[in-house]
Design an enzyme around this catalytic site. Sequence first.
Site, short mmCIF file in Angstrom:
data_model
loop_
_atom_site.label_atom_id
_atom_site.label_comp_id
_atom_site.label_asym_id
_atom_site.label_seq_id
_atom_site.Cartn_x
_atom_site.Cartn_y
_atom_site.Cartn_z
CE LYS A 1 -3.24 2.57 3.02
NZ LYS A 1 -4.13 2.51 4.19
CG ASP B 1 -5.64 7.77 4.72
OD1 ASP B 1 -6.53 8.42 4.14
OD2 ASP B 1 -5.85 6.73 5.39
CE LYS C 1 -6.68 8.45 8.18
NZ LYS C 1 -7.29 7.32 8.90
CG ASP D 1 -2.00 5.14 5.06
OD1 ASP D 1 -1.84 4.10 5.70
OD2 ASP D 1 -3.08 5.47 4.53
CG ASP E 1 -9.98 7.23 6.81
OD1 ASP E 1 -8.91 7.20 6.17
OD2 ASP E 1 -10.05 7.42 8.04
CD GLU F 1 -6.75 5.11 2.56
OE1 GLU F 1 -7.74 5.17 3.30
OE2 GLU F 1 -5.60 4.88 2.99
NE ARG G 1 -10.82 -1.41 3.62
CZ ARG G 1 -11.39 -1.63 4.80
NH1 ARG G 1 -12.47 -2.38 4.90
NH2 ARG G 1 -10.89 -1.10 5.90
#
Length: 502
Positions: A265, A270, A277, A288, A347, A349, A351
């Site tokens: 990833k 993020d 968030k 991230d 959020d 995101e 996956r």
Amino acid sequence: MNINVLTEGCLTENADCLIVGVFNNTRTVQGALAEVDGAMGGAIKALLANGEISGEHKETQLIHTLGKTAVGRVMTLGLGDAQELTFEELREASARAIKEALKSKLTKVAFELSEAWTSLDAKEAAHAVVEGALLADYRFAGYHQRVEEKVSLESLTLFCTAEHLEETKDGAHLGEVFSRGTNLARDLVNMPGNYLTPTVFAEKAKEVAERHGMQVEILEKHDMEKYGMGGLLGVNRGSVEPPKMVTIKYQGTDTWENVLGFVGKGITFDSGGISLKPGAGMDEMKGDMGGAAAVIGALEIIGTLKPAVNIVAVIPMTDNMPSGSAFKPGDVLTAMNGKTIEILNTDAEGRLILADGVCYAKKQGADFIVDLATLTGAALVALGTCTTAAITNDEDFMEDVMISAAEAGELLWRLPAYKPYKEQIKSKIADLKNTGGRHAGTITAGLFVGEFAGDTPWVHLDIAGTSWADKAGDLSPQGGTGAMVRTLGTLALLRSVNQNEE
Ligand code: BES
Ligand code: MN
Ligand code: ZN
């Protein structure tokens, strides 16, 4: 930084500090310790006798030699029980000793650890000592106007018996290579999102790959559109930074078969997107891309050691930002394999980009896939910051990854992937939805990615807890840890050994 392995001269070698191991039940001084003690007029024996040196694990005592030896300081390093010293314990002890040495501005450090060979073989011991030392020596350079003076190791010398010279050299090399890969990942994780944009990140990945003669491909937005990578494109919609999908191939055997896929990833920041968030701690979301960094760190190891395996690394990269063009809760995206995904929370995101990453890895011939991601806050809740969470669809492959983690000295725990959990990610209007609710968040996120692995043996590693350290430990400063780099490197080495045996 120089690493040397020598068989004699530990007291004459021009180091600032000679570190000698002491076990906890040491009453008499023997071998190397006796040599050092003799040169210092019995100082170590005296400290042992009055209990100032106990040999307890990670205990250090810095002793000035006052001109009695060419080495200005001797440091005793507690190693605990002689019969039970483990690789991890020696690595941590080494790290602690290096930290103590650096605190006293001692930068030319030597280890006389032939005593430590008792429960570990010489190769393992040298690996542990060098890896611990170089992980402890790591610091992120940062962006100060005036470059901060960094006290760091100038040289590291290992003294061993002539009999163990080759093993010790091999182990030292492994320690050096594994820590280099890990520290590379740490640097990437520590870089802020405005410096490490997907464009810069892709260039960095390419630089590593090309330095090792690996094949690199970077997909641009129009390529992603052609492949229908709706997950990655969807997440990127709110951003002004173009997305990248980096694919790196390392071919270590004659034919492109038995291919191990690493998918990381690579969210360079993020914000949560429209499902924004909270502000507190959001800065940490520059990290991230820890999964992507772990893959690149592992490629550094693999490129140096050149095991007889085939690897395809796939790294989807974008940031996740809110804007007028951003994807929204309620939207439906279509991933590369045609599966549709209802977005309930922008959020979730990671996956979405992993979905396309896994599909693309399969297209590139991956026969086994490990995906790595800072995927869920729930992993922190379940396992804290020391243990990576795993999910799998294949017992044997999971076993391989567990063995690799154990060998690399990284903690890993498997969570169940039972069928009922899959109900949580079913959508009424699409094939999947991108959140499974509050319950079992790490499992449902993993199973979402597993939907794209299909029948390909797959292991998912959620490093949300382990990739970032809130506070400094022996082996890592605060910030990026380089979690799972060494596990991936070890997995590649182990598979190469196993293949040769077949
Ligand atoms: N990058 C985060 C997960 C994360 C949290 C990593 C804390 C490191 C530390 C991920 O993209 C995320 O936001 N996950 C959500 C998923 C939820 C919306 C289903 C989470 O864990 O809250
Ligand atoms: Mn997120
Ligand atoms: Zn994320």
